[in-house]
Write an enzyme that holds these catalytic residues in place. Sequence first.
Site, mmCIF file in Angstrom:
data_model
loop_
_atom_site.group_PDB
_atom_site.id
_atom_site.type_symbol
_atom_site.label_atom_id
_atom_site.label_comp_id
_atom_site.label_asym_id
_atom_site.label_seq_id
_atom_site.Cartn_x
_atom_site.Cartn_y
_atom_site.Cartn_z
ATOM 1 N N SER A 116 -27.954 3.252 -9.309
ATOM 2 C CA SER A 116 -28.242 3.951 -10.554
ATOM 3 C C SER A 116 -29.210 5.108 -10.276
ATOM 4 O O SER A 116 -28.918 5.963 -9.446
ATOM 5 C CB SER A 116 -28.790 2.962 -11.598
ATOM 6 O OG SER A 116 -28.804 3.529 -12.890
ATOM 7 N N GLU A 212 -19.913 6.599 -9.752
ATOM 8 C CA GLU A 212 -19.919 5.745 -10.947
ATOM 9 C C GLU A 212 -20.987 6.281 -11.884
ATOM 10 O O GLU A 212 -21.775 7.146 -11.513
ATOM 11 C CB GLU A 212 -20.171 4.284 -10.573
ATOM 12 C CG GLU A 212 -21.526 3.994 -9.930
ATOM 13 C CD GLU A 212 -22.633 3.696 -10.930
ATOM 14 O OE1 GLU A 212 -22.361 3.055 -11.968
ATOM 15 O OE2 GLU A 212 -23.775 4.114 -10.689
ATOM 16 N N HIS A 277 -22.513 -0.141 -12.433
ATOM 17 C CA HIS A 277 -23.054 -0.825 -13.617
ATOM 18 C C HIS A 277 -22.006 -1.766 -14.197
ATOM 19 O O HIS A 277 -21.449 -1.526 -15.267
ATOM 20 C CB HIS A 277 -23.472 0.201 -14.672
ATOM 21 C CG HIS A 277 -24.613 1.075 -14.256
ATOM 22 N ND1 HIS A 277 -24.447 2.170 -13.438
ATOM 23 C CD2 HIS A 277 -25.935 1.027 -14.558
ATOM 24 C CE1 HIS A 277 -25.619 2.764 -13.249
ATOM 25 N NE2 HIS A 277 -26.538 2.089 -13.919
#
Length: 307
Positions: A116, A212, A277
């Site tokens: 992330s 992502e 995620h």
Amino acid sequence: MKELVRPARLAPGARVAVVAPSGPIPEERLQAGLDVLRGWDLDPVVAPHVLDRHGTFAYLAGTDADRAADLQRAWCDPAVDAVLCARGGYGAQRMVDLLDWEAMRAAGPKVFVGFSDITALHEAFAVRLGLVTLHGPMVAGIDFVKNARAQEHLKATLFAPETVRTIASGGPALVPGRARGVTLGGCLSLLAADLGTPHARPSAAGGLLCLEDVGEETYRLDRCLTQLLRAGRLDGVRGVLLGSWEECGPYDEVRALLADRLGGLGVPVAEQFGFGHCAGALTLPFGVAAELDAEAGTLTLDRPALR
């Protein structure tokens, strides 16, 4: 793009430092994650400022200087074998320039895990330290503490990386084909935000780019992909792996965007690869030579992620 230096795998009893380079940490989830690590016979040590809160900006886990000091102290501690991030959120970009990269390079290679917002640090570790890092679940993440698949894949990567040299998603091919390259990537919006900084690679040439994101509307994903394309960041990329797009709008719409923006690259693109995620997220090493088979939904590493 060349392979990076692989850190040593972990052994039972290894000391691992837990740091919070970005957002604040719920204490109960941190404790749950530490219990998982202890169950693996690791010795987790929590950095001093992990549970801090910034006095003005509630989205930061303490001040930039304290978050940077925690990471640098942990990395430079010869008793620490790995540095694991507690969570993402936002804030790594604010502290990355405060790190003493010469001191961290002198400390030698060790394992680094996160994803992330930690994408900014994956890029910096590659550029500044030339080091393989692990894009994997984080200690205080709900997707880690409550998901056995995510735990087991990270554990295997840390302790027995030869058992997970083939990472299989079972997902479909957006663009079929096979490609060889060196893995890199992370969160799309962070890669776009990192463009032009001294800690980011100018190009993914020769790479297998893993992408992502979470919580971004389709037009924002479009903006980030278009920015990477216009900046030449995707010139020469060998293949693309697409992970999860949680809370990014209807998947059919997101999929159409990904095909529109990436289909013209003329390289294999694998989708729904099971990292990022999402529940049961797989751990992907960055900086390792590998082969992507988009139709089979497999990424086969030339060598184990850790030595």
